[in-house]
Scaffold this motif. Structure first.
Motif: not given
Length: 110
Positions: A93-99
């Motif tokens: 979820q953190r990676i998704n938000e960054e992307l």
């Protein structure tokens, strides 16, 4: 190491600052419980020069979540698997938000 380096470690979630006894005390559990989490490969404590287990704040949070699940009646093996999956989901979820944030700041040419 300078005094400044020592102070910076106080904020480091990954610094292995806690002995097994202190970690068990903080979590309100036993040293055997912490050993079981290690055997289940949920957390791998670092070892001091004398071979003693040392735990970080991050590892203590993971152990606390596992203890919560075990206290609710979940087996230790299942609790460890649940905690691992929760951690993986949080990271995804953190990676998704960054992307998403990177995509919003750099819209594709139409």
């Amino acid at each position: 190491m300078t005094a400044g380096d020592s102070y910076n470690r106080l904020d480091d979630d990954d610094y292995p600052a806690y002995t097994m006894g202190r970690a068990a005390e903080m979590l309100g559990t036993t040293q055997n419980f912490l050993r079981a989490l290690g055997e289940a490969r949920l957390i791998t404590p670092l070892r001091s020069q004398g071979g003693h287990r040392r735990y970080s704040r991050y590892q203590l949070r993971i152990a606390a979540r596992a203890r919560e699940l075990v206290d609710q009646g979940t087996s230790i093996e299942a609790a460890c698997r649940i905690v691992i999956l929760e951690d993986q989901l949080e990271e995804a979820q953190r990676i998704n938000e960054e992307l998403r944030a990177a995509g919003a700041s750099h819209p594709a040419d139409a």
